[in-house]
Structures are given as structure tokens and as C-alpha cells.
Write a protein that holds these residues in place. Structure first.
Motif, mmCIF file in Angstrom:
data_model
loop_
_atom_site.group_PDB
_atom_site.id
_atom_site.type_symbol
_atom_site.label_atom_id
_atom_site.label_comp_id
_atom_site.label_asym_id
_atom_site.label_seq_id
_atom_site.Cartn_x
_atom_site.Cartn_y
_atom_site.Cartn_z
ATOM 1 N N ARG A 152 50.441 9.194 -12.856
ATOM 2 C CA ARG A 152 50.930 9.028 -14.263
ATOM 3 C C ARG A 152 51.316 7.912 -14.394
ATOM 4 N NH1 ARG A 152 53.577 13.784 -12.521
ATOM 5 N NH2 ARG A 152 55.641 12.776 -12.190
ATOM 6 N N SER A 153 51.233 6.832 -13.519
ATOM 7 C CA SER A 153 51.680 5.472 -13.659
ATOM 8 C C SER A 153 50.684 4.683 -14.610
ATOM 9 C CB SER A 153 52.158 4.885 -12.490
ATOM 10 O OG SER A 153 51.062 4.577 -11.636
ATOM 11 N N LYS A 154 51.006 3.075 -14.543
ATOM 12 C CA LYS A 154 50.072 2.500 -14.953
ATOM 13 C C LYS A 154 48.945 1.524 -14.020
ATOM 14 C CE LYS A 154 52.793 1.755 -19.228
ATOM 15 N NZ LYS A 154 53.358 0.375 -19.897
ATOM 16 N N ILE A 155 49.293 2.123 -12.819
ATOM 17 C CA ILE A 155 48.650 1.428 -11.638
ATOM 18 C C ILE A 155 47.102 2.182 -11.688
ATOM 19 C CG2 ILE A 155 48.450 0.995 -9.326
ATOM 20 C CD1 ILE A 155 51.454 0.992 -9.128
ATOM 21 N N PRO A 156 46.086 1.437 -11.855
ATOM 22 C CA PRO A 156 44.811 2.229 -11.855
ATOM 23 C C PRO A 156 44.450 2.465 -10.306
ATOM 24 C CG PRO A 156 44.574 -0.105 -12.964
ATOM 25 C CD PRO A 156 45.959 -0.001 -12.249
ATOM 26 N N ASN A 157 44.137 3.774 -10.272
ATOM 27 C CA ASN A 157 43.749 4.532 -8.801
ATOM 28 C C ASN A 157 42.739 5.291 -8.691
ATOM 29 O OD1 ASN A 157 45.223 7.406 -9.012
ATOM 30 N ND2 ASN A 157 46.336 5.945 -10.281
ATOM 31 N N GLU A 158 41.850 4.797 -9.476
ATOM 32 C CA GLU A 158 40.654 5.661 -9.477
ATOM 33 C C GLU A 158 39.865 5.383 -8.075
ATOM 34 O OE1 GLU A 158 41.503 4.072 -12.231
ATOM 35 O OE2 GLU A 158 41.627 5.534 -13.581
ATOM 36 N N MET A 159 39.817 4.134 -7.916
ATOM 37 C CA MET A 159 38.972 3.623 -6.644
ATOM 38 C C MET A 159 39.946 2.989 -5.687
ATOM 39 S SD MET A 159 35.329 4.225 -6.825
ATOM 40 C CE MET A 159 34.623 2.932 -6.259
ATOM 41 N N ALA A 160 41.367 3.219 -5.771
ATOM 42 C CA ALA A 160 42.295 2.689 -4.717
ATOM 43 C C ALA A 160 43.352 3.786 -4.625
ATOM 44 C CB ALA A 160 42.837 1.462 -5.662
ATOM 45 N N GLY A 161 44.105 3.506 -3.328
ATOM 46 C CA GLY A 161 44.979 4.432 -2.699
ATOM 47 C C GLY A 161 45.672 4.042 -1.447
ATOM 48 N N THR A 162 46.111 4.966 -0.757
ATOM 49 C CA THR A 162 46.771 4.449 0.427
ATOM 50 C C THR A 162 46.959 5.627 1.416
ATOM 51 O OG1 THR A 162 48.893 3.464 1.483
ATOM 52 C CG2 THR A 162 49.053 4.950 -0.456
ATOM 53 N N THR A 163 46.953 5.245 2.738
ATOM 54 C CA THR A 163 47.427 6.356 3.714
ATOM 55 C C THR A 163 49.011 6.485 3.568
ATOM 56 O OG1 THR A 163 47.754 4.788 5.370
ATOM 57 C CG2 THR A 163 45.615 5.448 5.248
ATOM 58 N N ALA A 164 49.593 7.561 4.547
ATOM 59 C CA ALA A 164 50.827 7.829 4.341
ATOM 60 C C ALA A 164 51.289 8.269 6.065
ATOM 61 C CB ALA A 164 51.286 8.329 3.146
ATOM 62 N N VAL A 165 52.231 7.639 6.322
ATOM 63 C CA VAL A 165 52.888 8.450 7.425
ATOM 64 C C VAL A 165 54.486 8.465 7.147
ATOM 65 C CG1 VAL A 165 53.504 8.383 9.922
ATOM 66 C CG2 VAL A 165 51.367 7.829 9.440
#
Length: 419
Positions: A152-165
Motif C-alpha cells: 500500500r506504500s509508494k515504494i514500487p515493489n513489482e520487481m523488488a522485495g526482501t528476505t526476512a528473518v
């Protein structure tokens, strides 16, 4: 990891416990068949750590120290300016600990990992009581809600993301939630010797320890060629293939693709962000575990694949065991050594040092390297306390033949890969 052909190691200090900032490596030149045809000598200067933290607190009646470090990746040839996409956050509150580490990928990876760190800080303040009463469910909801808020944010994330621990620890238990291939382990006292692998290049420092420790996985890597993950992705209309070179030979890990397309090329089956990959079976529901915390447990390491790609679990455990009691400060001075570095920084420096061997053999960039390291104070009776076996719920891996996914039918563009 390839073999290093040159015995000269210019980054090697006269001391096994020091890491230099500048030096020269010899990158192997290869022809189209992969045969060595020469060596390119490259000199460069390493980037210093961009985030160093140490905190002291307690877990019940045990005192703890938490160290964090991030070292940015680097193109040794200086042709590409690489933005660091790793980030982390940790808290010691009410005799408990919350740690979260993120390894971003894609064009907006740095913004996304920073967004996640800020979200975790806000979430803990708002739901601290829920971490105390229902930690596993709260960890899981935290990462899933982070993914939704990012969308829902303004950060484009169609082709970007992150792992998480994300790890939550109280006086008696450890709870973990993970997405992707960042990883957490705990080191515990053992009466069994576990041999470390023999490195295939010269960029490592010999490690000898006085007691046996055993690494216990707290998370499990999530790859798209794991049986359950593959089934979900295929059912959603995606495909799982390796990249192929111009001769049709497979390269690197299995990746997630929109069927018959050359995107997104994600090398994990769960993540935060990656909206296009979410349409073909990638999910943000983390894999969660809970474990008993024993007196024999010595320390916990949470790290991005910048460490795990070059060091096995037992190597990390032995390295930390060897140097943790020698480390005094947390600075960004060089040469890096125990007298001016935290144990988290020493571990990141060792991982970067091992990356030189990969650079020489494969002409690649150094990955971003980050870790959180939690030291638990030692208890004299720890070796007499029985420790029950603890295991993560591992996925069943399968080999995907070209016939199943038609691996060689599509020439995937290496320039489109996210990580």
C-alpha cells in the motif's frame, strides 16, 4: 565456489586475526568454453561497515550482548556503484529480545529493507504484549502485515522485495519466522566433533577451537525447487527454471518465472514485496518454529546470504567461538582486528575475505554482508544439562529435469535477475 589459481594473497595480513582495507586480487580470464586464458590483476579498496551496534541486557537470569554489523557489497573493478540493500534492527525489552534482518533485492531493495526495519520498530511498540503472550503468531503476523503495508506504500515493489528473518527470545524459548534465504542458527555445547569443509581457495583463515560446538538451524531456507514450494508455484501458473547460458547450460539457482516470460527470476519462494512473483505462487507467509533455550546454548547468529554463501554453519560457529572473547570494541578502523572490532564485524570481515576467492574464480561482485550476533553468558553447569534434539521443518528438495519445466526452451536474460 571455484578454485583460486594464484598462490599470492595480497589481502592477507601478517596476522591471522587482521583484515586489511586495500589489496590486490587476480581475477581469472576465461574463454567461451570456460577454460582459463589469463589473469587480470585488480586492486581495490574495501568499503567500511555502514552500521555497527552493540547492546547489553538480560534474558531472565542470563546476561546477553547483541552486536550488529553491515558491510556493503562492492564491484572490485569499480564499474558498478552498488547500493547496500541489507538492514537490521534489534531490541532488548522486558527480559526479552526481538531481532529482524532483511536482505533486499531489485531496484528498490534498499528502500524496502529500510521500510521493513521501520515497520518492525513500530510494530513492537504497538504489540509488545502480544509478543509476550503469543510470540510465534505475532512474529508471523508482523511479517505478513509488513508485506501488506509495503504493497500500500509508494515504494514500487513489482520487481523488488526482501528476505526476512525475525527472532523473538525470552528466558526459556526461541521463536523464529523467516522468508527467503537469510538464515539464523544457534551454537550449543556438544561432545561430538563436527568437521568443517576444506576451503577450495586461499582466502580463509585457519580456525581451531578448544571445545566442540554444534550449530542448530533456527530457520530453513525457502527455495522454489523445494517440493511443496514448487507445487504451489506451478499451481499458480508459474514455472521454476535455472538461467541458461548461450550454449543452453544451466547456471545458478532455480528461479521463479511467469510462465513463458523472462521475469521476475526470483531465487526464493517466499519474500516481502515481489508483487509480480506473488501472482505466480510466491507468498509472504513465513515459515515459523519454536525451540527450547538451554543453558548449553552459547550464541545465536542471524545473517544474510552474504555470509552463508561463503561459510557453512559449522564454520560460522567455530569462527565466533574462536574470536568472541577476544573482541573488545566496535569501530570501523582498519586493519580490522579483535582489539577494534565487535564479533559481528569480525564475522562479516571474514565472510568478505572469503568472497575474494569467488571473485578471483568467477569475476563477480562482493555481496552485501550483514549479521546480528547474540552472545549468551556462559553457565558453568551448562555441559551437564541434557539438551533435546531440535530440528527445523525442512522442505524436501527435488531435482527438476529439463523435461518437466522445459529449462532450455527460454533464453532467460541475466540482466533481468533480481539477486
Amino acid at each position: 565456489m571455484g578454485n583460486c589459481c594464484n598462490k599470492e594473497v595480497s589481502f592477507k595480513s601478517t596476522s591471522n586475526s587482521e583484515y586489511l582495507r586495500t589489496g590486490t586480487i587476480n581475477i581469472i580470464k576465461r574463454n567461451y568454453l570456460g577454460n582459463q586464458i589469463g589473469v587480470s590483476k585488480v586492486s581495490f579498496e574495501n568499503t567500511p561497515p555502514i552500521k555497527l551496534q552493540t547492546s547489553i541486557g538480560s534474558l531472565g537470569n542470563r546476561s546477553i550482548k547483541i552486536h550488529g554489523c553491515i558491510i556493503p557489497g562492492l564491484d572490485p573493478r569499480g564499474e558498478i556503484v552498488k547500493e547496500c540493500q541489507d538492514n537490521y534492527i534489534f531490541f532488548i525489552v522486558n527480559n526479552s529480545v526481538l531481532c529482524a534482518l532483511f536482505d533486499g533485492h531489485g531496484k528498490e531493495g534498499q528502500k524496502i529493507s529500510t521500510f521493513c526495519v521501520e515497520f518492525v520498530g513500530s510494530y513492537l511498540k504497538k504489540y509488545l504484549n502480544k509478543f509476550e503472550t503469543n510470540p510465534e503468531e505475532t512474529l508471523s503476523k508482523m511479517l505478513e502485515k509488513c508485506d501488506k503495508k509495503l504493497n500500500r506504500s509508494k515504494i514500487p515493489n513489482e520487481m523488488a522485495g526482501t528476505t526476512a528473518v525475525a527472532i523473538y527470545i525470552n528466558a526459556n524459548n526461541i521463536y523464529s519466522a523467516s522468508l527467503g534465504d537469510s538464515r539464523a542458527i544457534i551454537a550449543t555445547i556438544s561432545d561430538v566433533y563436527i568437521p568443517a569443509p576444506i576451503p577450495t581457495h586461499n582466502f580463509y583463515k585457519p580456525i581451531s577451537v578448544k571445545r566442540y560446538l554444534k550449530p542448530v538451524a533456527l530457520t530453513t531456507d525457502q527455495k522454489p525447487n523445494h517440493e511443496d514450494e514448487l507445487a504451489r508455484i506451478k499451481n499458480a501458473g508459474g514455472s521454476v527454471e535455472q538461467v541458461t547460458d548461450e550454449f543452453g547450460r544451466p547456471i545458478g539457482p532455480y528461479r521463479v518465472w511467469v510462465k513463458d516470460k523472462d521475469f521476475p527470476g526470483l531465487a526464493m519462494s517466499r519474500s516481502i514485496g515481489d508483487r509480480i512473483a506473488k501472482r505466480v505462487g510466491v507468498i509472504a507467509k513465513p515459515v515459523c518454529h519454536d525451540f527450547k533455550l538451554y543453558e548449553a546454548d552459547q550464541f545465536i547468529v542471524i545473517a544474510s546470504d552474504g555470509i552463508w554463501d561463503v561459510m557453512e554453519n559449522i564454520e560460522v560457529v567455530n569462527f565466533v567461538e574462536k574470536y568472541k572473547n577476544q573482541c573488545v570494541e566496535s569501530t570501523d578502523l582498519y586493519p580490522a582486528k579483535p582489539e577494534n572490532s565487535s564479533i559481528a564485524r569480525m564475522l562479516c570481515e571474514e565472510a568478505r575475505y572469503r568472497w575474494y576467492g569467488i571473485i578471483e574464480a568467477e569475476d563477480v561482485m562482493t555481496d552485501d554482508i550483514s549479521c546480528i550476533l547474540i552472545e549468551l553468558d556462559e553457565i558453568s553447569s551448562a555441559s551437564n544439562i541434557p539438551v533435546k534434539e531440535r530440528n527445523v521443518q525442512a522442505f524436501l528438495s527435488i531435482a527438476i529435469s529439463p523435461d518437466i519445466n522445459n529449462t532450455t526452451s527460454t533464453d532467460k536474460d541475466l540482466n533481468l535477475l533480481l539477486d
